[in-house]
Enzyme design. Structure first.
Site, PDB file in Angstrom:
ATOM      1  CB  SER A   1      -0.760  -0.001   1.131  1.00  0.00           C
ATOM      2  OG  SER A   1      -0.266  -0.089   2.587  1.00  0.00           O
TER       3      SER A   1
ATOM      4  CB  THR B   1      -1.672   6.391   4.083  1.00  0.00           C
ATOM      5  OG1 THR B   1      -2.589   6.130   3.307  1.00  0.00           O
ATOM      6  CG2 THR B   1      -0.967   7.316   3.763  1.00  0.00           C
TER       7      THR B   1
ATOM      8  CB  THR C   1      -0.515   6.295   0.132  1.00  0.00           C
ATOM      9  OG1 THR C   1      -1.218   5.347   0.033  1.00  0.00           O
ATOM     10  CG2 THR C   1      -1.067   7.337  -0.645  1.00  0.00           C
TER      11      THR C   1
ATOM     12  NE  ARG D   1      -8.529   7.615  -4.415  1.00  0.00           N
ATOM     13  CZ  ARG D   1      -7.906   7.387  -3.271  1.00  0.00           C
ATOM     14  NH1 ARG D   1      -6.569   7.141  -3.018  1.00  0.00           N
ATOM     15  NH2 ARG D   1      -8.482   7.356  -2.094  1.00  0.00           N
ATOM     16  CB  VAL D   2      -5.136  12.539  -6.420  1.00  0.00           C
ATOM     17  CG1 VAL D   2      -4.344  12.978  -4.854  1.00  0.00           C
ATOM     18  CG2 VAL D   2      -4.096  12.262  -7.444  1.00  0.00           C
ATOM     19  N   GLY D   3      -5.698  10.636  -3.822  1.00  0.00           N
ATOM     20  CA  GLY D   3      -6.572  10.392  -2.306  1.00  0.00           C
ATOM     21  C   GLY D   3      -5.964  11.944  -1.375  1.00  0.00           C
ATOM     22  CG  ASP D   4      -5.896  11.013   2.760  1.00  0.00           C
ATOM     23  OD1 ASP D   4      -5.845  10.090   1.915  1.00  0.00           O
ATOM     24  OD2 ASP D   4      -5.515  10.970   3.688  1.00  0.00           O
TER      25      ASP D   4
ATOM     26  CB  THR E   1      -4.111   5.867   7.646  1.00  0.00           C
ATOM     27  OG1 THR E   1      -4.086   4.705   6.747  1.00  0.00           O
ATOM     28  CG2 THR E   1      -4.677   5.496   8.978  1.00  0.00           C
ATOM     29  N   GLY E   2      -6.549   5.740   5.585  1.00  0.00           N
ATOM     30  CA  GLY E   2      -7.915   5.274   5.515  1.00  0.00           C
ATOM     31  C   GLY E   2      -8.458   5.925   4.049  1.00  0.00           C
TER      32      GLY E   2
ATOM     33  N   GLY F   1      -9.240   8.175   1.476  1.00  0.00           N
ATOM     34  CA  GLY F   1      -8.781   9.684   1.396  1.00  0.00           C
ATOM     35  C   GLY F   1      -9.960  10.420   1.051  1.00  0.00           C
TER      36      GLY F   1
HETATM   37  N1  GLY Z   1      -5.226   7.531   2.496  1.00  0.00           N
HETATM   38  C1  GLY Z   1      -4.899   7.100   1.096  1.00  0.00           C
HETATM   39  C2  GLY Z   1      -5.500   7.252   0.032  1.00  0.00           C
HETATM   40  O1  GLY Z   1      -6.777   7.085   0.341  1.00  0.00           O
HETATM   41  O2  GLY Z   1      -5.209   7.300  -1.041  1.00  0.00           O
END
Ligand code: GLY
Length: 334
Positions: free
Chosen positions: A92, A194, A212, A222-225, A245-246, A248
Site C-alpha cells: 500500500s 498509508t 502511499t 485518482r488522488v487521495g488525501d 490513513t484510510g 482519502g
Molecule cells: N489515504 C490514502 C488514500 O486514500 O489514497
C-alpha cells in the site's frame, strides 16, 4: 535610556511576563527555561516519533537513527517513511504498492518542515521514493505540488531513477481482482494503509511526512488525501502535527489533518482532536460504516493521540528510547 532601548526593553519585559519567566533578566537562559518547562510549548531533548500502522515500527527506527545523531525532524521523517516505500512486502506504499485498475502504480506523498514549508507529488509513476521528490518540490521549486507527468519530469531532471514499480505479486493481485470485480474500485475498511509520520527533534521542532500508493485498484488518475497538505498530513511548529490513513475521499472532505491541528491549537489534547475529526467524518458521511479512517496526532509537548472509525487501526510510537505498537481507540463499538 534612549527611546530605542526603552522600546526594546519594554518588549522583552512583556515577552518575559507573558512566558512567566525571568530568563530575560539574566537568571536563566531561554534554552534552560524551555528544557525545564513546557510552557513555551516546546519539548527539547526528547526526540519523539509517531507513525501509522504496525509497519511504522521499522519506519520509526529509521527516523530515530537520524534524530539520535542530532539530525533534524525533516531528515528523520523522510528517512522514516522511505522504509515502507522500499519494502517489497508493503502493498500500500511505494514500490510494491498495488496498481490502479489499469495496472499502473501511481504514488502520492507530501512533506512539511518546521517553518511551514510544504512539498507534494501526486499521481507520480515510476519513482520508488515519492517522499524525496515531494521534498525536492518543497526545496527546489517555488511550488507546493507537482502531479503526473510533470512530477515525473521534475524527478528525472533531479536525478531520480525511472523504474518499473509493478511487482509480480502486485500484478497477480490486480489480475485476480479484475476477474472478480469487473473494474469497480473497491471501497472498504481494509484497503488503505498509508504511512503518515510526525517527528520532534532535539531542538523541539516538528516535521511530518505522508506517502502511499493509494486505494488499490482505484480509477486511473485518482488522488487521495495523502499528498494534500492539510488532508493527509499537516504540521505547525507552534502546535503539533497530524496525519491520516484510510479512505482519502472522506479525509479530504473535512480537511482532516488540518482539522486535528487546529483543534489542538484551540486547546484540545491530541486524543480529543483525533476523536473530534473522526466524529466530523461520521456526521458527514452516511456510509461511514463501510469505510475506515484513522488519525494520529502529536503535540509540541510530545503527547499523542489516535482514533479511527473502525476497530483495528494501529500506530507506532517512539519516545524515551522505546518504540512500540499501540491499538487506537475507535468509534464503531457495535
Ligand atoms: N489515504 C490514502 C488514500 O486514500 O489514497
Amino acid at each position: 535610556m534612549n527611546r530605542r532601548k526603552f522600546v526594546l526593553n519594554t518588549a522583552l519585559t512583556s515577552i518575559g511576563g507573558l512566558l512567566g519567566i525571568n530568563y530575560l533578566k539574566g537568571n536563566n537562559s531561554l534554552e534552560a527555561h524551555l528544557k525545564s518547562s513546557v510552557n513555551g510549548g516546546i519539548m527539547l531533548d526528547n526526540p519523539t516519533i509517531i507513525s501509522t500502522w504496525r509497519f511504522g515500527i521499522a519506519a520509526n527506527d529509521a527516523a530515530y537513527e537520524v534524530l539520535s545523531k542530532g539530525g533534524n525532524a525533516l531528515d528523520a521523517v523522510e528517512a522514516g517513511v522511505k522504509v515502507p516505500e522500499a519494502d517489497l512486502n508493503n502493498t500500500s506504499v511505494g514500490r510494491a504498492g498495488y496498481p490502479d485498475r489499469d495496472g499502473k502504480v501511481t504514488l502520492d506523498a507530501c512533506i512539511m518542515d518546521k517553518d511551514g514549508n510544504a512539498g507534494s507529488v501526486a499521481f507520480i509513476q515510476h519513482i520508488a521514493h515519492p517522499i524525496s521528490v515531494a521534498r525536492a518540490v518543497m526545496e527546489k521549486t517555488p511550488h507546493v505540488m507537482l502531479v503526473g507527468d510533470g512530477a515525473l519530469q521534475f524527478a528525472l531532471e533531479n536525478g531520480f531513477k525511472k523504474e518499473e514499480l509493478l511487482t509480480e505479486n502486485a500484478k497477480k493481485a490486480w489480475e485476480e481482482w479484475k476477474k472478480k470485480n469487473n473494474y469497480t474500485p473497491p471501497i472498504g475498511p481494509n484497503n488503505h494503509d498509508t504511512i503518515g509520520m510526525l517527528a520532534i527533534d532535539k531542538e523541539g521542532n516538528i516535521s511530518g511526512a505522508c506517502t502511499t500508493s493509494g486505494l488499490a485498484f482505484k480509477m486511473h488518475g485518482r488522488v487521495g488525501d495523502s499528498p494534500i497538505i492539510g488532508a493527509g498530513m499537516y504540521a505547525d511548529n507552534n502546535v503539533g502535527g497530524a496525519a491520516a490513513t484510510g479512505l482519502g475521499e472522506a479525509v479530504i472532505k473535512v480537511a482532516g489533518s488540518f482539522l486535528v491541528v487546529e483543534a489542538m491549537r484551540n486547546g484540545r489534547t491530541p486524543q480529543e482532536a483525533c476523536e473530534m475529526a473522526v466524529h466530523r467524518i461520521v456526521e458527514k458521511q452516511k456510509n461511514y460504516k463501510d469505510i475506515q479512517v484513522g488519525f494520529i496526532a502529536l503535540n509540541k509537548h510530545g503527547e499523542r493521540g489516535a482514533y479511527s472509525i473502525v476497530k483495528g487501526f494501529q500506530y507506532a510510537f517512539h519516545q524515551k528510547g522505546e518504540n512500540k505498537v499501540y491499538d487506537s481507540d475507535y468509534h464503531l463499538k457495535e
